[in-house]
Design an enzyme around this catalytic site. Sequence first.
Site, PDB file in Angstrom:
ATOM      1  N   GLU A 163      35.401  41.124  11.520  1.00 15.95           N
ATOM      2  CA  GLU A 163      35.809  42.197  10.608  1.00 15.95           C
ATOM      3  C   GLU A 163      35.203  42.022   9.213  1.00 15.95           C
ATOM      4  O   GLU A 163      34.787  42.992   8.588  1.00 15.95           O
ATOM      5  CB  GLU A 163      37.338  42.266  10.511  1.00 15.95           C
ATOM      6  CG  GLU A 163      38.004  42.945  11.703  1.00 15.95           C
ATOM      7  CD  GLU A 163      37.802  44.456  11.740  1.00 15.95           C
ATOM      8  OE1 GLU A 163      37.283  45.019  10.756  1.00 15.95           O
ATOM      9  OE2 GLU A 163      38.163  45.081  12.757  1.00 15.95           O
ATOM     10  N   GLU A 166      31.560  42.992   9.471  1.00 20.65           N
ATOM     11  CA  GLU A 166      31.387  44.451   9.621  1.00 20.65           C
ATOM     12  C   GLU A 166      31.633  45.190   8.310  1.00 20.65           C
ATOM     13  O   GLU A 166      30.880  46.081   7.937  1.00 20.65           O
ATOM     14  CB  GLU A 166      32.361  44.993  10.685  1.00 20.65           C
ATOM     15  CG  GLU A 166      31.928  44.763  12.117  1.00 20.65           C
ATOM     16  CD  GLU A 166      32.966  45.242  13.138  1.00 20.65           C
ATOM     17  OE1 GLU A 166      32.807  44.901  14.323  1.00 20.65           O
ATOM     18  OE2 GLU A 166      33.933  45.940  12.739  1.00 20.65           O
ATOM     19  N   GLU A 167      32.699  44.821   7.621  1.00 21.31           N
ATOM     20  CA  GLU A 167      33.084  45.576   6.425  1.00 21.31           C
ATOM     21  C   GLU A 167      32.243  45.231   5.201  1.00 21.31           C
ATOM     22  O   GLU A 167      32.027  46.080   4.337  1.00 21.31           O
ATOM     23  CB  GLU A 167      34.575  45.363   6.104  1.00 21.31           C
ATOM     24  CG  GLU A 167      35.497  45.996   7.136  1.00 21.31           C
ATOM     25  CD  GLU A 167      36.931  46.191   6.625  1.00 21.31           C
ATOM     26  OE1 GLU A 167      37.266  45.668   5.544  1.00 21.31           O
ATOM     27  OE2 GLU A 167      37.706  46.871   7.317  1.00 21.31           O
TER      28      GLU A 167
END
Lengths: 279, 279
Positions: A163, A166-167
């Site tokens: 995460e 990805e962010e």
Amino acid sequence: MAASSTDPMVGEEANGGVTMLPAVEDKYGGVMTEMSRPMDPSAFSALLRSSLSNWTLQGKKGVWIKLPRQLIGLAETAVKEGFWFHHAEKNYLMLVYWIPKQDHTLPSNASHRVGIAAFVLNHKKEVLVVQEKTGRFKGQGIWKFPTGVVNEGEYIHDGSVREVKEETGVDTEFVQVLAFRQTHKAFFEKSDLFFVCMMKPLSLEINAQESEIEAAQWMPWGEYNKQPFVQNHELLRYMTDICSAKTNGHYEGFTPLPVSAPDLQGNLYFNNRDLSSRQ
Amino acid sequence: MAASSTDPMVGEEANGGVTMLPAVEDKYGGVMTEMSRPMDPSAFSALLRSSLSNWTLQGKKGVWIKLPRQLIGLAETAVKEGFWFHHAEKNYLMLVYWIPKQDHTLPSNASHRVGIAAFVLNHKKEVLVVQEKTGRFKGQGIWKFPTGVVNEGEYIHDGSVREVKEETGVDTEFVQVLAFRQTHKAFFEKSDLFFVCMMKPLSLEINAQESEIEAAQWMPWGEYNKQPFVQNHELLRYMTDICSAKTNGHYEGFTPLPVSAPDLQGNLYFNNRDLSSRQ
């Protein structure tokens, strides 16, 4: 609505004299049949009845039927034979039936979603924060930790690393679960487990995800803390206190360790400092 | 298979000139309709289409349809209109559709089951153990901690107290989560979170649950530990080491604290000793 009764699969089976649904056995004395081709509901009904008779004679217990979305028209037939719903995913419904007279020992349905918030601090005591494009913090100028959902089949530590990457584009190494929160009615009657994870940055360059993230930056820890959004939120105040204590070396969370059991692999998360210091 | 087209509900609605499915709005810009009475699939199809047109004009986003088990025959109609499955419980299927052109922001389905094992030690350093009537330890003479499943909507600490009471009749007070384990493929693709919980006994008399428990007793901690079942099982060895360290005062787990956020209540589990000692 109904498929033709000259459906090839049924036809083939009838010609071959086959009167059972194709099924695989599970290790709990049950059977699972996965429907893959259209079938006339009345043909399915006849096959299901004769299969259930046979499985009963064979002493089978649980009977699972996996129906892909496009064959949902067959569900009514199974329900009429006494099946109920076990769970569903986007593209299938899993029905189940219990043959023995005793209470069933089928596994419970999944009850919780799992989420993470990532506390990533760099060598300058700056924390990695984002502004989201959607959701309830959208457009409020609030800087928050990267957050996300841990998928089924994914470890909490892997989900956290994924995460953050990805962010924000930042590579990290998982350190510890610092705390977790349990809440209810995350959607309908389901509950939520949310893990606050300490991560060590392995890279510094930020590359914000276009679809979900409005902005991302490294922000001095004191500045993050001062946001009214943090100060007015009991849970976030605790979270920042815990993160501060961790940063100062005063706090120990739970560290993951791969462990095996005779029948499965997993990760045990525990207070490794306390357990080690004892020995 | 199909309900009569003179079904009272459809009739009433047609007479009243109502061409929309009854729906309640959610706080995320979506609508939910719960079907409760039989309806002819073609009538449902017409109602669903006109409802979707209206909701689109109104700028609605997510559309949820809750179908009770006995009305599963209507699912095919919804699937033909583009709905997919969100989740299912024993007695209903929840279908969902996303009106906007952008990617949906619907909540994820539940991905994890949550279980507990209870470590209950009395003043004589005896641990509360059970032998189970079913499952993979049945008939093997193995004494194990009481275990159980935490329900959706139930706190881990409440679930632990409930399970110990149900299985053994012993009243307890929750102390701490000592560790937790994450495993995968608990059933199909779903994952499992299993919390080892320290509990303080409030009563000593044992009253074993007839349906699930073969026997229950208070067993000297050393005897529990010596079981080959424990010694040959990597996970259980770690668990017993952690429990021993806790008993000797050397180990701190995560203690729950009720915390509120503007929009929800929950329990935060964290290392309370480390956080308090810092201040």
